[in-house]
Design a protein around this motif. Structure first.
Motif, PDB file in Angstrom:
ATOM      1  N   ARG A 186       1.260  -1.007  -0.119  1.00 53.36           N
ATOM      2  CA  ARG A 186      -0.025  -0.068  -0.107  1.00 53.36           C
ATOM      3  C   ARG A 186       1.177   1.289   0.309  1.00 53.36           C
ATOM      4  NH1 ARG A 186      -4.068   2.308   5.144  1.00 53.36           N
ATOM      5  NH2 ARG A 186      -4.304   3.717   4.786  1.00 53.36           N
ATOM      6  N   GLU A 187       1.821   1.135   0.935  1.00 51.68           N
ATOM      7  CA  GLU A 187       2.405   2.743   0.627  1.00 51.68           C
ATOM      8  C   GLU A 187       3.122   2.630  -0.388  1.00 51.68           C
ATOM      9  OE1 GLU A 187       3.067  -0.094   3.081  1.00 51.68           O
ATOM     10  OE2 GLU A 187       2.300   0.886   4.658  1.00 51.68           O
ATOM     11  N   ALA A 239      -5.795   2.468  -4.422  1.00 47.64           N
ATOM     12  CA  ALA A 239      -5.294   2.090  -3.116  1.00 47.64           C
ATOM     13  C   ALA A 239      -6.451   2.217  -2.184  1.00 47.64           C
ATOM     14  CB  ALA A 239      -4.349   3.961  -2.880  1.00 47.64           C
ATOM     15  N   ALA A 285      -8.504   0.175  -1.578  1.00 53.29           N
ATOM     16  CA  ALA A 285      -8.218  -1.513  -1.264  1.00 53.29           C
ATOM     17  C   ALA A 285      -8.105  -1.085   0.482  1.00 53.29           C
ATOM     18  CB  ALA A 285      -6.241  -2.085  -1.231  1.00 53.29           C
ATOM     19  N   ARG A 329       2.042   2.693  -3.519  1.00 57.79           N
ATOM     20  CA  ARG A 329       1.150   2.870  -4.339  1.00 57.79           C
ATOM     21  C   ARG A 329       1.225   4.512  -4.037  1.00 57.79           C
ATOM     22  NH1 ARG A 329      -1.352  -0.203  -7.313  1.00 57.79           N
ATOM     23  NH2 ARG A 329      -1.174  -1.787  -6.691  1.00 57.79           N
ATOM     24  N   GLU A 330       0.967   4.199  -2.805  1.00 61.12           N
ATOM     25  CA  GLU A 330       0.310   5.848  -2.372  1.00 61.12           C
ATOM     26  C   GLU A 330       1.765   7.291  -2.321  1.00 61.12           C
ATOM     27  OE1 GLU A 330      -1.124   5.745   1.559  1.00 61.12           O
ATOM     28  OE2 GLU A 330      -1.922   4.642   1.571  1.00 61.12           O
TER      29      GLU A 330
END
Length: 685
Positions: A601-602, A627, A630, A604-605
């Motif tokens: 996740r991190e 994101a 998710a 992608r962000e």
């Protein structure tokens, strides 16, 4: 009248005294000495090969077989030990007599003592003869039994036939020299020739069992006259003349096949030969049969009568030996973290004998040792007082060492109760959880006892400073922690987890130099673990300074060189690139992370943010929406997407994301500020 004739008295005819035969020198001794010297030359070549190349065959030592007992690892020591046992089952204890370096040491010690006019006398104890068997069980069988109890498989897990850490399982030169003195001179002087073999050697125990079934042994012909020369030269404390008289062969498993008895026999009546063995229990029957035959048909030239094999110690004396041995072994085993197992066995035997001397000195009205009267008619003689003074000094030192050993045991047991909190402290990415009340109390107790040993010990206790540092830290003694951790580092004893804790403490104090230094030490200690590269690098990067960021980058890159697929290292290197304003490098790093872990996740962000920053708003919006899908309840992500929509001129889409963010968190400051900015534009339309 003639004189009465005197009666004639027949005078006895005195037999001509025959001079006793001189015991001839052993012809086997020089050969055996040459072989033992050759064995030591091979050992020296082995060590030299390791020193020259940095890697060699694992030590060819029976003790190395413990690697299989503990972890099912096959090494050269295990192969050698197994082979020696099998050969002993056929040929008897030839290895002990002709190839063991400890036997060579004992023979050399005995030779020097005899040159000095001191002839070692064997101690004959039933109880202490059990020690080698208990030692063998402890070293080799107990680990196997424990693993079976845990449900562990005993199948072979691997082999280590070569090693670069050749000396890892051996003591240092000082302790090694002391071990030779104890297991050589001291055990020979007090316990007799081959004293260590008889009362301490764990390998000799299994060799003795294998020797029981060996068909090759010392046997006798009818030429034997029972002169006893064989027994007088035997350095294995075997009463050879009695063995061959009663059994027709030497059945004592202490026989090491040195060959001295065969060599000195004046009638050449002894020889090494193959033949049947009495079944278990049959030896006594054979002895009884031979005794009966002698009684019915005594030999024409009977030899001198010798006492039957016996153990002259009383039950009380055997108990003194057993208790003293156990107390000495427990007091000295692992003392200062250096006294090895074999040395502690030798010390146990020596101190047990000295305790027996003290017991006899107290309980006997008349007592002499080595032709010196110590007590006569209940009165101590000068030699007795000197012995008491010497024994008192030994007892004081023994008690002092036992005190240190007990203190360490108490401290280490308390220290083990802090294992959970120490394990939690390994996570450098999370804030350190404070110890529980019970853990803090255990740490305080450990600090007291371990600190006492550190103050009162006449030598450093290996590994103690590391545990003392941890105990003081967990007990809340930061000053004591700094002193003990510095001591552990200076001694080269700081463990990996302690170095990470030192790094954490330095970070909390804002000492970036100490933080980096602790990380470097942890990596040098164990470069195969990623925690130091990652955790120290992250903490350096958090400071934000240019020098710290460069240090973090270097750590992450070194970590990637060793762990190429570690997404944590790649991601954090991307963060450093972004912080140092290298957006394209950061984008590449984040894309690499997502290719390895699409659910990261991190990454992608951050990739979306960097794309938005470099004007690639469409790609950024797509990533933000993925994101959000998710993590739909993440208000921050919706705000970031709203910012991207604003940059793209899509204000309505931005308002929708901001409304959704404020529903999730009505007090989100950034969402409220952006919503207020967009409100006039909405009213204008």
């Amino acid at each position: 009248m003639t004189k009465a004739a005197r009666p004639r008295v027949a005078l006895p005819v005195l037999a001509e005294a025959r001079p006793a035969k001189t015991i001839r020198r052993s012809g086997a001794a020089r050969w055996r000495a040459a072989v033992l010297i050759g064995i030591h030359l091979l050992v020296a070549i082995h060590i030299a090969h390791w020193l020259a190349t940095g890697r060699s065959v694992t030590p060819v030592e029976p003790s190395e077989a413990m690697a299989y007992s503990k972890a099912s690892i096959v090494n050269a020591g295990l192969i050698f030990f197994a082979g020696a046992i099998l050969l002993t089952a056929v040929f008897g204890r030839w290895f002990c007599g002709w190839a063991c370096h400890l036997v060579a040491l004992q023979d050399f010690s005995r030779w020097l003592l005899e040159k000095a006019g001191i002839r070692p006398r064997p101690l004959r104890s039933r109880l202490l003869r059990v020690v080698p068997f208990l030692a063998f069980v402890y070293m080799f069988l107990w680990p196997l039994a424990y693993r079976i109890w845990l449900g562990d498989s005993l199948a072979v897990r691997g082999s280590e036939l070569t090693t670069s850490a050749f000396w890892e399982t051996f003591p240092g030169w000082i302790v090694g020299t002391l071990t030779f003195l104890v297991c050589g001179f001291a055990t020979i002087y007090f316990l007799g020739a081959k004293g260590f073999c008889t009362y301490a050697c764990p390998y000799g125990a299994v060799f003795a069992v294998a020797d029981r079934v060996a068909p090759l042994r010392v046997r006798v012909t009818d030429a034997c006259e029972g002169c006893g020369h064989c027994t007088s030269v035997c350095t294995s404390n075997v009463r050879v003349h009695e063995e061959v008289r009663d059994f027709g062969m030497v059945v004592d498993s202490g026989c090491m096949k040195c060959g001295d008895c065969v060599s000195v026999c004046p009638n050449d009546a002894l020889y090494f030969g193959l033949g049947p063995l009495p079944a278990f229990g049959g030896a006594a029957r054979a002895a009884s049969s031979r005794r009966s035959a002698r009684e019915q048909d005594p030999p024409d030239k009977p030899g001198p009568e010798f006492a039957k094999r016996h153990y002259p110690l009383s039950l009380a004396e055997e108990c003194v030996l057993g208790v003293a041995f156990a107390a000495a072994f427990l007091a000295f085993r692992g003392l200062f973290g250096d006294v090895p197992f074999l040395m502690s066995l030798g010390l146990g035997g020596v101190l047990a004998f000295l305790s027996l001397l003290a017991f006899r000195l107290v309980t006997r009205r008349d007592f002499a040792y080595r032709h010196r009267a110590l007590r006569t008619n209940g009165r101590l003689q000068p030699a007795g007082w000197r012995l008491i003074a010497a024994l008192a000094a030994v007892a004081l030192f023994w008690g002092y060492c036992a005190f240190l050993r007990i203190e360490v045991e108490i401290g280490q047991k308390a220290f083990q109760a802090t294992a959970s909190v120490r394990q939690r402290s390994l996570d450098l990415f999370a804030e350190a959880a404070p110890p529980l009340a019970a853990e803090r109390a255990a740490a305080a107790k450990a600090a007291i006892h371990l600190g006492r040993v550190e103050r009162l010990g006449f030598a450093r206790w290996r590994g103690l400073a590391n545990n003392l540092a941890w105990a003081r830290f967990l007990a809340g003694d930061r000053q004591g922690f700094a002193a003990a951790s510095a001591l552990a580092i200076a001694r080269g004893e700081a463990s990996y987890d302690l170095l990470l804790q030192i790094a954490r403490a330095a970070d909390e104090a804002g000492d970036l130099a100490s933080l980096a230094l602790a990380g470097e030490r942890a990596i040098a200690l164990d470069p195969r673990r990623p925690e130091a590269y990652l955790g120290i690098g992250i903490r350096l990067a958090r400071s934000g300074s240019a020098a710290a960021l460069e240090g973090a980058r270097a750590l992450f890159e070194r970590g990637l060189a060793r762990f190429p697929g570690d997404t944590r290292l790649i991601y954090n290197l991307g963060v450093v690139d972004a912080t140092e304003n290298h957006p394209e490098n950061a984008i590449e790093r984040f894309r690499q992370v997502l290719s390895l872990d699409p659910a990261h996740r991190e990454a992608r962000e951050n990739l979306a943010g960097m794309l938005a920053l470099t004007g690639r708003a469409d790609e950024a919006a797509t990533l933000y929406r993925e994101a959000i899908a998710a993590a739909p309840q993440d208000a921050d992500l919706r705000v970031l997407l709203a910012q991207t929509w604003i940059a793209m001129g899509r204000e309505e889409a931005a308002r929708q994301e901001l409304d959704a963010a404020l529903k999730i968190n009505p007090n989100h400051p950034q969402a409220k500020a952006l919503a207020e900015q967009l409100a006039p534009a909405a009213r204008a339309h």
